[in-house]
Scaffold this active site. Structure first.
Site, PDB file in Angstrom:
ATOM      1  N   ALA A 182     -37.033 -13.411  39.073  1.00 13.64           N
ATOM      2  CA  ALA A 182     -37.052 -13.813  40.703  1.00 13.64           C
ATOM      3  C   ALA A 182     -38.117 -13.672  41.273  1.00 13.64           C
ATOM      4  O   ALA A 182     -38.029 -14.043  42.439  1.00 13.64           O
ATOM      5  CB  ALA A 182     -35.734 -12.911  41.078  1.00 13.64           C
ATOM      6  N   LEU A 218     -38.237  -8.886  29.726  1.00 11.49           N
ATOM      7  CA  LEU A 218     -37.392  -9.806  28.577  1.00 11.49           C
ATOM      8  C   LEU A 218     -37.868  -9.681  27.399  1.00 11.49           C
ATOM      9  O   LEU A 218     -37.285 -10.059  26.540  1.00 11.49           O
ATOM     10  CB  LEU A 218     -36.710 -11.028  29.361  1.00 11.49           C
ATOM     11  CG  LEU A 218     -35.736 -10.945  30.400  1.00 11.49           C
ATOM     12  CD1 LEU A 218     -35.772 -12.082  31.189  1.00 11.49           C
ATOM     13  CD2 LEU A 218     -34.313 -10.952  29.788  1.00 11.49           C
ATOM     14  N   SER A 234     -33.613 -26.396  29.372  1.00 17.69           N
ATOM     15  CA  SER A 234     -34.667 -27.385  29.985  1.00 17.69           C
ATOM     16  C   SER A 234     -34.525 -28.738  29.151  1.00 17.69           C
ATOM     17  O   SER A 234     -33.851 -28.838  28.094  1.00 17.69           O
ATOM     18  CB  SER A 234     -36.029 -26.768  29.508  1.00 17.69           C
ATOM     19  OG  SER A 234     -36.884 -28.094  29.474  1.00 17.69           O
ATOM     20  N   TYR A 289     -46.564 -22.772  13.864  1.00 21.05           N
ATOM     21  CA  TYR A 289     -46.488 -22.825  15.147  1.00 21.05           C
ATOM     22  C   TYR A 289     -46.847 -24.071  16.002  1.00 21.05           C
ATOM     23  O   TYR A 289     -48.069 -24.340  16.027  1.00 21.05           O
ATOM     24  CB  TYR A 289     -47.091 -21.410  15.726  1.00 21.05           C
ATOM     25  CG  TYR A 289     -46.602 -21.311  17.104  1.00 21.05           C
ATOM     26  CD1 TYR A 289     -45.335 -20.629  17.509  1.00 21.05           C
ATOM     27  CD2 TYR A 289     -47.590 -21.328  18.234  1.00 21.05           C
ATOM     28  CE1 TYR A 289     -45.191 -20.553  18.742  1.00 21.05           C
ATOM     29  CE2 TYR A 289     -47.478 -20.891  19.485  1.00 21.05           C
ATOM     30  CZ  TYR A 289     -46.133 -20.715  19.985  1.00 21.05           C
ATOM     31  OH  TYR A 289     -45.886 -20.468  21.140  1.00 21.05           O
TER      32      TYR A 289
HETATM   33  N1  LIG Z   1     -40.032 -25.658  36.758  1.00 23.48           N
HETATM   34  C1  LIG Z   1     -39.525 -26.770  36.118  1.00 23.48           C
HETATM   35  O1  LIG Z   1     -39.688 -27.879  36.104  1.00 23.48           O
HETATM   36  C2  LIG Z   1     -38.513 -26.245  34.715  1.00 23.48           C
HETATM   37  C3  LIG Z   1     -38.103 -27.271  34.221  1.00 23.48           C
HETATM   38  C4  LIG Z   1     -37.153 -27.212  33.056  1.00 23.48           C
HETATM   39  C5  LIG Z   1     -37.031 -25.733  32.890  1.00 23.48           C
HETATM   40  N2  LIG Z   1     -37.426 -24.843  33.578  1.00 23.48           N
HETATM   41  C6  LIG Z   1     -36.966 -23.510  33.328  1.00 23.48           C
HETATM   42  O2  LIG Z   1     -36.624 -22.762  34.513  1.00 23.48           O
HETATM   43  C7  LIG Z   1     -37.032 -21.289  34.306  1.00 23.48           C
HETATM   44  C8  LIG Z   1     -37.747 -20.773  35.499  1.00 23.48           C
HETATM   45  O3  LIG Z   1     -39.023 -21.775  35.515  1.00 23.48           O
HETATM   46  P1  LIG Z   1     -40.061 -21.843  36.635  1.00 23.48           P
HETATM   47  O4  LIG Z   1     -40.530 -23.211  36.647  1.00 23.48           O
HETATM   48  O5  LIG Z   1     -39.392 -21.273  37.924  1.00 23.48           O
HETATM   49  O6  LIG Z   1     -41.350 -20.760  36.112  1.00 23.48           O
HETATM   50  P2  LIG Z   1     -42.251 -19.719  36.846  1.00 23.48           P
HETATM   51  O7  LIG Z   1     -42.322 -20.074  38.147  1.00 23.48           O
HETATM   52  O8  LIG Z   1     -43.423 -19.632  36.005  1.00 23.48           O
HETATM   53  O9  LIG Z   1     -41.204 -18.292  36.752  1.00 23.48           O
HETATM   54  C9  LIG Z   1     -40.869 -17.724  35.633  1.00 23.48           C
HETATM   55  C10 LIG Z   1     -40.552 -16.380  36.092  1.00 23.48           C
HETATM   56  O10 LIG Z   1     -40.094 -15.863  34.901  1.00 23.48           O
HETATM   57  C11 LIG Z   1     -40.556 -14.319  34.855  1.00 23.48           C
HETATM   58  N3  LIG Z   1     -41.000 -13.824  33.230  1.00 23.48           N
HETATM   59  C12 LIG Z   1     -41.793 -14.454  32.739  1.00 23.48           C
HETATM   60  N4  LIG Z   1     -41.674 -13.510  31.266  1.00 23.48           N
HETATM   61  C13 LIG Z   1     -40.932 -12.702  31.905  1.00 23.48           C
HETATM   62  C14 LIG Z   1     -40.614 -11.504  31.039  1.00 23.48           C
HETATM   63  N5  LIG Z   1     -40.965 -11.218  29.915  1.00 23.48           N
HETATM   64  N6  LIG Z   1     -39.762 -10.622  31.521  1.00 23.48           N
HETATM   65  C15 LIG Z   1     -38.997 -11.012  32.836  1.00 23.48           C
HETATM   66  N7  LIG Z   1     -39.535 -11.916  33.574  1.00 23.48           N
HETATM   67  C16 LIG Z   1     -40.352 -12.801  33.105  1.00 23.48           C
HETATM   68  C17 LIG Z   1     -41.836 -14.447  35.479  1.00 23.48           C
HETATM   69  O11 LIG Z   1     -42.275 -13.284  36.039  1.00 23.48           O
HETATM   70  P3  LIG Z   1     -43.944 -12.938  36.022  1.00 23.48           P
HETATM   71  O12 LIG Z   1     -44.252 -13.011  37.544  1.00 23.48           O
HETATM   72  O13 LIG Z   1     -43.946 -11.450  35.884  1.00 23.48           O
HETATM   73  O14 LIG Z   1     -44.771 -13.841  35.198  1.00 23.48           O
HETATM   74  C18 LIG Z   1     -41.483 -15.633  36.706  1.00 23.48           C
HETATM   75  O15 LIG Z   1     -40.848 -14.675  37.570  1.00 23.48           O
HETATM   76  C19 LIG Z   1     -37.635 -21.222  32.996  1.00 23.48           C
HETATM   77  O16 LIG Z   1     -36.671 -20.773  32.264  1.00 23.48           O
HETATM   78  C20 LIG Z   1     -38.037 -22.572  32.603  1.00 23.48           C
HETATM   79  O17 LIG Z   1     -37.699 -22.762  31.138  1.00 23.48           O
HETATM   80  C21 LIG Z   1     -38.253 -24.846  34.576  1.00 23.48           C
END
Ligand SMILES: NC(=O)c1ccc[n+]([C@@H]2O[C@H](COP(=O)([O-])OP(=O)(O)OC[C@H]3O[C@@H](n4cnc5c(N)ncnc54)[C@H](OP(=O)(O)O)[C@@H]3O)[C@@H](O)[C@H]2O)c1
Length: 233
Positions: free
Chosen positions: A37, A89, A170, A192
């Protein structure tokens, strides 16, 4: 672009905002956990849930960033009920601690939004020695959900309101490795591919959600049936 505006059966399109989708909803009395969040979708989800009256627990790894988000939300919405709890996580121990602290707080739980995610990282291992994207995006949320399920079921029983678990996946779930999830090669560094590994983890999110839906449909039908049977004796 026209396809962002095309409405689905819900009446909304991919250009609909969270505020628009929840317009007119009073969700006060509900409690939600939102993972990740501290930025992006998780931050906006927290803001809009709080705007609609939900008590939101932000599960965040970066507590300083989380505090900034919380402060900004409370500044905009003075009545917002938002709390922070530390959650990494990619560490099963951290997930266990978060769930144990939450469960022992005695709080109800109506909504679990499994949102946190990392994308296309170079090959790395988590604290538990599992490929980092699979560990963070799927395994951490899988364990978290399992550990919070009893609290969610208790809340649903006591409030008579169905709970919801949302796994944020996604479109990339359509592009995992050719064999789908490489259960026997999760930690294979030589093969990978960072985008395929992301797709693999997002496919796992979808399969996890599908299986939860299947199991709860069965158990809901079963309890409905048992209620009918016990009511008729
Ligand atoms: N944005 C898009 O266009 C898009 C499209 C498809 C799917 N998604 C999905 O939507 C979700 C959110 O994406 P977003 O674009 O909002 O990404 P984001 O802005 O990078 O946010 C990701 C969040 O996850 C947290 N996080 C990462 N690793 C973590 C861990 N080990 N433990 C706890 N928290 C962790 C980050 O925290 P930190 O601040 O600590 O790094 C950040 O708050 C993801 O699951 C992504 O796969 C996004």
């Amino acid at each position: 672009m026209w396809f962002f505006k095309r409405k689905g059966s819900s009446g909304f399109s991919s250009s609909s905002t969270a505020e628009k989708v929840t317009h007119g909803i009073d969700a006060s009395g509900l409690t939600a956990i939102v993972t990740g969040a501290s930025s992006g979708l998780g931050c906006e989800t927290t803001r809009v849930l709080a705007l609609r009256g939900v008590h939101v627990i932000m599960g965040v790894r970066n507590m300083a960033a989380g505090r900034d988000v919380k402060d900004a939300i409370v500044k905009e919405i003075p009545a917002a009920k938002v709390d922070l709890m530390e959650l990494d996580l990619s560490s099963l121990a951290s997930v266990r601690k978060f769930a144990s602290d939450f469960n022992s707080s005695g709080r109800p739980l109506n909504l679990l939004i499994n949102n946190a995610g990392i994308m296309a990282t170079p090959f790395m291992l988590s604290k538990d020695n599992i490929e980092l994207q699979f560990a963070t995006n799927h395994l951490g949320h899988f364990l978290l959900t399992s550990l919070l399920l009893d609290t969610m079921k208790k809340t649903a029983r006591e409030s008579d309101i169905e709970g919801r678990i949302v796994n944020v996946s996604s479109e990339s779930h359509r592009s995992p490795y050719p064999e789908g999830i490489r259960f026997d090669k999760i930690n294979d560094q030589s093969g990978y591919k960072k985008f395929l590994a992301y797709g693999q983890s997002k496919l796992a999110n979808v399969l996890h959600a599908n299986e939860l839906a299947r199991r709860f449909k069965v158990s809901c039908l079963l309890s409905f049936f048992l209620e009918k049977v016990s009511g008729s004796t």
